[in-house]
Design a protein around this motif. Structure first.
Motif, PDB file in Angstrom:
ATOM      1  N   UNK A  54       0.633  -1.246  -0.194  1.00  0.00           N
ATOM      2  CA  UNK A  54       0.036   0.209  -0.102  1.00  0.00           C
ATOM      3  C   UNK A  54       0.787   1.317   0.076  1.00  0.00           C
ATOM      4  N   UNK A  55       0.454   2.219  -0.484  1.00  0.00           N
ATOM      5  CA  UNK A  55       0.893   3.696  -0.294  1.00  0.00           C
ATOM      6  C   UNK A  55       1.342   3.939   0.770  1.00  0.00           C
ATOM      7  N   UNK A  56       0.854   3.808   2.103  1.00  0.00           N
ATOM      8  CA  UNK A  56       1.229   4.225   3.256  1.00  0.00           C
ATOM      9  C   UNK A  56       2.494   3.559   3.585  1.00  0.00           C
ATOM     10  N   UNK A  57       2.810   2.348   3.296  1.00  0.00           N
ATOM     11  CA  UNK A  57       3.943   1.594   3.595  1.00  0.00           C
ATOM     12  C   UNK A  57       5.053   2.181   2.728  1.00  0.00           C
ATOM     13  N   UNK A  58       4.686   2.394   1.601  1.00  0.00           N
ATOM     14  CA  UNK A  58       5.784   2.872   0.642  1.00  0.00           C
ATOM     15  C   UNK A  58       6.227   4.434   0.954  1.00  0.00           C
ATOM     16  N   UNK A  59       5.208   5.363   1.424  1.00  0.00           N
ATOM     17  CA  UNK A  59       5.568   6.510   1.819  1.00  0.00           C
ATOM     18  C   UNK A  59       6.483   6.221   3.146  1.00  0.00           C
ATOM     19  N   UNK A  60       6.438   5.519   4.024  1.00  0.00           N
ATOM     20  CA  UNK A  60       7.173   5.204   5.342  1.00  0.00           C
ATOM     21  C   UNK A  60       8.534   4.804   5.022  1.00  0.00           C
ATOM     22  N   UNK A  61       8.725   4.313   3.762  1.00  0.00           N
ATOM     23  CA  UNK A  61       9.996   3.920   3.272  1.00  0.00           C
ATOM     24  C   UNK A  61      10.900   5.277   2.923  1.00  0.00           C
TER      25      UNK A  61
END
Length: 236
Positions: A54-61
């Motif tokens: 998901x985008x949230x996990x990607x942004x967290x990276x």
């Protein structure tokens, strides 16, 4: 699983966080990935690849907040990509390959420029960082595309676009970056790129490294390019 291209030092670590489908795809495409990146330098450390759902996990990276709609994030030693099943439109194999090479091009540039002991990617101007990644992944852009930018109302700001501008006008920002970086390569070439990376690796900031490598300020190179693009547009 570790994928290796000893001739350039490229190693992709797929041991964690990579689904079976993506793992198989990467193994199948690895030779093509390595071949596209080979002309652009040697790797200093392995690259860990992770796939998130998901985008949230990607942004967290990411190392900073962003408004961009992301499909991948690059760090100094890591690439995180959004699961292809979660893309707004499921990518073809060619599109996925392009995205992976784009992110790996960022990592390669970061590694070539990063001083020893630094754990975060160094600052590199938007046009140079994104322009190189686009050119590596998609090839040199046609100079005819400069016409599309000549009358852009914010042409001055496209080369060093911030996150908000890139989110609002991504196509123009990436096109400007690719054209400007290719113009830089046409003038300074691989020797200039090596010199710039070496200066940054020695601890010089991007602007200072650019001056040392090119005997020209980054600001002057960019402003001269912008002026040339505008002049071409007026002559059409």
């Amino acid at each position: 699983m570790i994928l290796q291209a000893p001739s350039t030092g490229l190693q992709l670590d797929l041991t964690q966080g990579v689904s079976g489908e993506v793992r198989v795809w990467l193994a199948h495409e690895f030779d093509s990935i390595a071949a596209q990146l080979r002309p652009w330098g040697r790797w200093t450390t392995p690259v860990r690849v992770e796939v998130v759902g998901d985008q949230q996990s990607l942004r967290a990276a990411a190392t900073c907040e962003t408004r961009l709609q992301l499909t991948g994030i690059a760090g100094l030693n890591q690439v995180t990509i959004l699961s292809p099943q979660r893309w707004p439109v499921p990518p073809t194999s060619a599109q996925l390959l392009q995205a992976m090479v784009h992110e790996l091009a960022h990592v390669l540039l970061f590694q070539r420029c990063c001083p020893s002991g630094q754990v975060l990617p160094p600052y590199i101007a938007t046009w140079f960082r994104e322009g190189m990644a686009v050119v590596v992944a998609e090839g040199a852009p046609s100079p005819n595309l400069r016409r599309d930018l000549g009358f852009h109302p914010h042409l001055d700001h496209l080369p060093n676009a911030d996150d908000a501008r890139m989110a609002d006008d991504a196509a123009a920002c990436y096109l400007a970056a690719a054209l400007l970086f290719q113009a830089w390569m046409d003038r300074f070439g691989a020797v200039g790129l090596t010199s710039l990376c070496r200066a940054m690796r020695a601890g010089h900031p991007f602007a200072e490294a650019h001056l040392r490598a090119c005997d020209l300020t980054e600001a002057a190179f960019v402003s001269n390019w912008v002026a040339a693009v505008r002049a071409e547009a007026k002559l059409q």
